[in-house]
Scaffold this motif. Structure first.
Motif, PDB file in Angstrom:
ATOM      1  N   UNK A  89      22.083  81.430  17.644  1.00 15.45           N
ATOM      2  CA  UNK A  89      20.999  81.330  18.676  1.00 15.45           C
ATOM      3  C   UNK A  89      21.429  81.801  19.937  1.00 15.45           C
ATOM      4  N   UNK A  90      21.352  82.909  20.288  1.00 15.72           N
ATOM      5  CA  UNK A  90      21.982  83.230  21.687  1.00 15.72           C
ATOM      6  C   UNK A  90      21.062  84.363  22.570  1.00 15.72           C
ATOM      7  N   UNK A  91      21.586  84.198  23.796  1.00 15.13           N
ATOM      8  CA  UNK A  91      20.693  85.222  24.718  1.00 15.13           C
ATOM      9  C   UNK A  91      21.625  86.416  24.709  1.00 15.13           C
ATOM     10  N   UNK A  92      22.702  86.565  24.145  1.00 13.82           N
ATOM     11  CA  UNK A  92      23.312  88.013  24.073  1.00 13.82           C
ATOM     12  C   UNK A  92      23.234  88.656  22.804  1.00 13.82           C
ATOM     13  N   UNK A  93      23.220  90.123  22.903  1.00 12.43           N
ATOM     14  CA  UNK A  93      22.991  90.891  21.671  1.00 12.43           C
ATOM     15  C   UNK A  93      23.825  92.083  21.715  1.00 12.43           C
ATOM     16  N   UNK A  94      25.058  91.748  22.127  1.00 13.08           N
ATOM     17  CA  UNK A  94      26.116  92.954  22.359  1.00 13.08           C
ATOM     18  C   UNK A  94      26.646  93.190  20.812  1.00 13.08           C
ATOM     19  N   UNK A  95      26.767  94.459  20.579  1.00 11.34           N
ATOM     20  CA  UNK A  95      27.072  94.945  19.471  1.00 11.34           C
ATOM     21  C   UNK A  95      28.384  93.964  18.765  1.00 11.34           C
TER      22      UNK A  95
END
Length: 228
Positions: A89-95
């Motif tokens: 569960x994160x704020x980051x969506x880097x590939x």
């Protein structure tokens, strides 16, 4: 790790933001009821202390923690507590981060920015054997998996990929069904096999592909052109 339904009764939330922990606790209680026990950890070290002291059915892990990456914790869980399901569960969506988390054993990847209803629906899917992936994350993954149709690939390339992993015809058939989202129970009914037999085939597939979950198996199989 197979995607069996998770009895959400004891959850470890690993996040150093107190407000996020409170929010996730509230949403988890909405999903699983007042009998649910939720523990909080603000670091990898604290999380491991909790894991050594208690048994959890689910861990919700942030990827950015004060003493390291949550992905490191997910890797440790896969080694030392392999029965524990983990969801990012994160704020980051880097590939790169998404791929690392899934390859490390996470069975889901959710974004904190989503509203309460979206997160509740995702968490509830775990109780039905689902693997909750935020739609934005799913688009990232699909974008990485876009390849030419198998028939357009050089024949030598397709044959080498299939031979390298040495999947049997039955294993390939089951893997194709898994890639379409069928559960072990669905597959057993379609093929006329027992659920235990299907689970055994899945374990063989995981070992041959060097993966730990259905998400990883499908990811690797698509990358090699074994399934569409």
């Amino acid at each position: 790790m197979d995607f069996a339904p998770i009895d959400i009764n004891s959850v470890l939330v690993v996040d150093d933001d107190a407000d996020v922990c409170k929010r996730l606790s509230r949403l988890l209680t909405e999903v699983a009821g007042d009998a649910l026990v939720v523990s909080h950890a603000g670091s990898i070290a604290e999380a491991k202390r909790h894991l050594n002291d208690a048994v959890f059915s689910l861990a919700l892990v942030d990827v950015s923690l004060p003493d390291g990456s949550g992905i490191e914790l997910i890797q440790s869980i896969g080694t030392d507590w392999p029965e524990l399901a983990t969801v990012v569960v994160s704020a980051f969506a880097e590939e790169k981060m998404i791929v690392s988390a899934l390859q490390s054993g996470a069975i889901g990847y959710l974004l904190k920015e989503r509203d309460d209803l979206e997160l509740v629906l995702s968490l509830r899917s775990l109780m039905r054997g689902g693997a909750p992936i935020d739609p934005l994350i799913a688009r990232h993954i699909l974008g990485m998996l876009v390849t030419p149709p198998v028939q357009d690939l050089p024949r030598e390339h397709t044959e080498v990929d299939a031979t390298d992993v040495q999947l049997s015809q039955r294993e390939l058939e089951i893997l194709q069904m898994v890639s379409r989202g069928l559960s072990n129970r669905d597959i057993s009914e379609v093929l006329g096999l027992s659920k235990l037999t299907v689970e055994a085939h899945n374990k063989h597939i995981y070992r041959k592909l060097s993966v730990k979950s259905r998400t990883q198996a499908v990811f690797e199989a698509r990358a090699m052109g074994l399934v569409p």
